[in-house]
Scaffold this active site. Structure first.
Site, PDB file in Angstrom:
ATOM      1  CG  MET A 101      -1.780  -1.204   1.383  1.00 46.00           C
ATOM      2  SD  MET A 101      -2.511  -1.325   3.048  1.00 46.00           S
ATOM      3  CE  MET A 101      -3.428   0.222   3.128  1.00 46.00           C
ATOM      4  CB  ILE A 157       3.363  -5.318   7.553  1.00 41.02           C
ATOM      5  CG1 ILE A 157       3.100  -6.830   7.680  1.00 41.02           C
ATOM      6  CG2 ILE A 157       4.826  -5.019   7.869  1.00 41.02           C
ATOM      7  CD1 ILE A 157       3.862  -7.672   6.682  1.00 41.02           C
ATOM      8  N   GLY A 187       1.599   4.603   4.169  1.00 44.04           N
ATOM      9  CA  GLY A 187       1.889   3.413   3.363  1.00 44.04           C
ATOM     10  C   GLY A 187       2.283   2.206   4.197  1.00 44.04           C
ATOM     11  CB  SER A 188       1.517  -0.209   5.665  1.00 45.31           C
ATOM     12  OG  SER A 188       0.218   0.193   5.300  1.00 45.31           O
ATOM     13  NE  ARG A 189       4.423  -7.569   3.014  1.00 44.06           N
ATOM     14  CZ  ARG A 189       5.535  -8.176   3.383  1.00 44.06           C
ATOM     15  NH1 ARG A 189       6.704  -7.623   3.154  1.00 44.06           N
ATOM     16  NH2 ARG A 189       5.477  -9.349   3.997  1.00 44.06           N
TER      17      ARG A 189
END
Length: 218
Positions: A101, A157, A187-189
């Protein structure tokens, strides 16, 4: 069956639907922009602050938007907006689909299947960029859902900027597919593990939309 409204209560500002958990970031930013704009006519210093403050407030509104979605049909749907970063077979027979993301994506995550939340575990860790392999040791929240496909694991995450994951619902909550379940700021995952025997319908590099993109194949 209509989707649960438990997680549908959101912050709002000027008619814009905002993600729950956005207020600590949004309110100071918007307040600074509003005050500086009001004072800009009489103060050169306020005018200098007004432009970047207003731009930052607009950016925050964009980052924390939470649009309504027409939830797709399918056994497993994407829990996150983003791009498929990797598809990896796991030792236990499951397949991990990792979705990256960016700060431009919607940050609200959704339930990939209907079921009951059997576990929500926060695990402290680092904050390396989410596209980095070492991000698997980042700050994260591990979810388990009891579904018609059995136990489904999903992991939020945190990335280098996103240092706060905000779960919306606790263990024991029953969810419908596509319900909002949490927020990762900036942002991230998000990783989702498909059970053995479930084929993946997406490809690396493919864009996904939470609640809309189907992850599995018949």
């Amino acid at each position: 069956m209509p989707h649960s409204q438990t997680s549908a209560h959101r912050d709002s500002l000027a008619g814009v639907r905002l993600a729950r958990g956005a207020s600590p970031w949004l309110l100071p930013t918007v307040a600074t922009a509003a005050v500086s704009l009001l004072r800009a006519r009489r103060s050169g210093a306020a005018k200098a602050v007004a432009v970047p403050a207003t731009a930052l407030a607009a950016g925050m509104l964009w980052f924390f938007r939470d649009p309504e979605r027409e939830i797709a049909q399918g056994r497993v749907i994407s829990p996150a907006d983003g791009v498929v970063q990797s598809i990896m077979p796991w030792k236990d027979g499951r397949t991990r689909v990792a979705i990256f993301m960016s700060p431009l994506n919607v940050h609200v995550n959704r339930a990939p299947l209907a079921g009951e939340v059997t576990s929500v575990e926060h695990i402290p860790g680092g904050f390396v960029p989410a596209f980095n392999k070492e991000s698997e040791n980042n700050e994260r929240v591990v979810w388990h859902f009891d579904t018609e496909l059995g136990d489904i694991e999903m992991i939020q995450i945190a990335g280098a900027v996103a240092r706060r994951i905000v779960p919306y619902i606790p263990q024991g909550t029953k969810v419908e597919q596509g319900d909002r379940i949490g927020l990762i700021r900036f942002g991230s995952r998000v990783d989702i593990y498909l059970p053995e025997g479930v084929d993946v319908a997406v490809e690396v590099g493919q864009k996904t939309v939470a609640g809309v993109t189907r992850i599995d194949r018949d």
